[in-house]
Design an enzyme around this catalytic site. Structure first.
Site, PDB file in Angstrom:
ATOM      1  N   ASP A 178     -10.283  21.754   2.192  1.00  0.00           N
ATOM      2  CA  ASP A 178      -9.550  21.854   0.938  1.00  0.00           C
ATOM      3  C   ASP A 178      -8.199  22.541   1.116  1.00  0.00           C
ATOM      4  OD1 ASP A 178      -9.616  21.856  -2.221  1.00  0.00           O
ATOM      5  OD2 ASP A 178      -9.028  23.869  -1.591  1.00  0.00           O
TER       6      ASP A 178
ATOM      7  N   CYS B 116      -8.770  20.205  -4.251  1.00  0.00           N
ATOM      8  CA  CYS B 116      -8.750  18.936  -3.514  1.00  0.00           C
ATOM      9  C   CYS B 116     -10.156  18.432  -3.227  1.00  0.00           C
ATOM     10  CB  CYS B 116      -7.958  19.083  -2.226  1.00  0.00           C
ATOM     11  SG  CYS B 116      -6.215  19.456  -2.492  1.00  0.00           S
ATOM     12  N   ASP B 117     -11.080  19.350  -2.998  1.00  0.00           N
ATOM     13  CA  ASP B 117     -12.473  18.951  -2.803  1.00  0.00           C
ATOM     14  C   ASP B 117     -13.033  18.272  -4.051  1.00  0.00           C
ATOM     15  OD1 ASP B 117     -13.307  19.497  -0.177  1.00  0.00           O
ATOM     16  OD2 ASP B 117     -13.528  21.624  -0.594  1.00  0.00           O
ATOM     17  N   VAL B 118     -12.868  18.909  -5.206  1.00  0.00           N
ATOM     18  CA  VAL B 118     -13.515  18.375  -6.401  1.00  0.00           C
ATOM     19  C   VAL B 118     -12.828  17.114  -6.904  1.00  0.00           C
ATOM     20  CG1 VAL B 118     -14.566  20.561  -7.070  1.00  0.00           C
ATOM     21  CG2 VAL B 118     -12.309  19.991  -7.948  1.00  0.00           C
TER      22      VAL B 118
ATOM     23  N   GLY C 273     -14.037  14.422  -4.801  1.00  0.00           N
ATOM     24  CA  GLY C 273     -15.382  14.065  -5.219  1.00  0.00           C
ATOM     25  C   GLY C 273     -15.375  13.190  -6.463  1.00  0.00           C
TER      26      GLY C 273
END
Length: 397
Positions: free
Chosen positions: A142, A170-172, A175
């Site tokens: 991230d 950035c991760d979520v 996702g």
């Protein structure tokens, strides 16, 4: 009431955050998600925020994105485990993974292999940079993506420098992009009958959410700078201001809202001041305008001003902490924070973030204990008690 993805079977090899967040969104909407973990469980089960929950293998951050799933443990280095995966994939609608490109192929369970077994299979691969290109094998984290994507170049103050967002943004959003990609592929399969590869790059997903900033440059040649708390509208009254013993974020972006703000503050004299005649002049004279606004805001607390200004038609918000906003009357009225009974008491988690009139997202049960559903899953593909015991003795599961 039937939820959108009831009957959809997902074999989920994802770990950490981006991938599990994606499969969690689908699980909330009814998909049967079988989470495949190594025999000792993924590291996120034991993050060091709370020793109590880490010792249980149920770290809070891990629970937050693994509810409604079933847990199957497998040692993918063993042929018997690969055989199990292939049997499950033959009956699955979706496989999801977020290993580096090529890892699943080396194990013999990548898209090419599994699509031969099940041509209707949708295979979602999430990685830092996608399955192709010169950086395809580079690790994606991230913070790294925040730095590379431009997010950190616009987040922070000139005097203190770039800063990352206060959560793994950035991760979520990667996702969420993956969940949308899988949903799109499922819908398309209804028309074509074919499965396909869904290739999600964290960097590209992030750029998609920076579409406005990209167009600012590509169309108008504007180069972004650190923006502090300034809104993208660049209005001088859409920023963070000192108020009482704290701060308030004003989101005053239109002339009507500006008039409402200054009237509620008792600053009507500014309407005749040529320094503040329009947005261009207000921006040019921003320090003077800020001084006038903050002098008035200093007389009451942020929460008091929030009530006064919102009622007057000047959009704003005081700074709410996470533990406070969870109990905000608006959140409570819509049931946005879902509560479930668990062996550890009643726990609260965030839900889907949207509502459907017919069968929306719902958290039915907490994230599973490691391997809690291994026997059930194996029985569903034909393994009897003796075969399961043998697999355990061989440390396959």
């Amino acid at each position: 009431m039937t939820r959108p993805f009831e009957g959809v079977k997902i074999l989920d090899f994802t770990q950490v955050l981006a991938g599990p967040y994606a499969s969690y969104q689908l699980a909330l909407l009814g998909a049967d998600v079988i989470k495949v973990e190594r025999r000792e469980g993924e590291d996120m089960r034991r993050t060091p925020l709370s020793r109590e929950w880490a010792d249980r293998g149920l770290a809070p951050g891990w629970q937050a994105i693994n509810g409604n799933k079933r847990s199957l443990t497998l040692d993918l280095s063993k042929p018997a485990a690969i055989e199990i995966v292939k049997k499950l994939a033959a009956e699955a609608d979706v496989v999801m993974e977020n290993f580096r490109p090529g890892v699943m192929d080396k194990l013999g369970i990548g898209y090419a292999a599994l699509s031969q077994i099940n041509p209707r299979l949708i295979y979602c691969a999430i990685s830092g940079f996608g399955q192709t290109g010169p950086q395809r094998l580079a690790p994606g984290y991230d913070g790294k993506i925040q730095a590379m994507s431009g997010i950190m170049a616009i987040t922070g103050h000139a005097e203190t420098g770039p800063t990352r967002a206060g959560f793994a943004v950035c991760d979520v959003l990667s996702g969420a992009t993956a969940a949308f990609g899988v949903s799109s592929a499922l819908f398309q399969r209804n028309q074509t009958g074919k499965g396909q590869l869904v290739d999600v790059s964290m960097l590209e997903a992030t750029l998609a959410f920076l579409s406005g900033q990209i167009a600012d440059y590509s169309v108008a040649g504007h180069k972004q700078q650190l923006s502090g708390n300034q809104a993208v509208s660049r209005r001088s009254t859409a920023n963070l201001f000192k108020a009482g013993d704290g701060y308030i974020l004003l989101a005053v972006n239109t002339e009507k809202q500006y008039i409402a703000l200054m009237t509620a503050l008792g600053c009507e004299e500014t309407f005749e001041d040529p320094r503040f005649a329009d947005w261009f002049e207000r921006q040019k004279n921003e320090p003077a305008l800020r001084a006038i606004i903050e002098q008035k805001l200093s007389t009451k607390s942020p929460r008091e001003w929030e009530t006064i200004l919102e009622a007057a038609g000047a959009p704003c918000a005081s700074i709410w902490k996470v533990e406070e906003v969870m109990d905000h009357p608006q959140i409570a009225a819509r049931g946005a924070i879902q509560e479930i009974d668990t062996p550890y008491g009643r726990l609260r988690f965030a839900g889907s973030g949207f509502r459907l009139e017919h069968g929306g997202g719902r958290l039915d049960h907490m994230a599973p204990a490691l391997g809690a559903h291994t026997d059930d899953v194996l029985r569903s593909i034909g393994y009897d008690a003796d075969a399961i015991a043998k697999l355990r003795a061989q440390e396959v599961v």
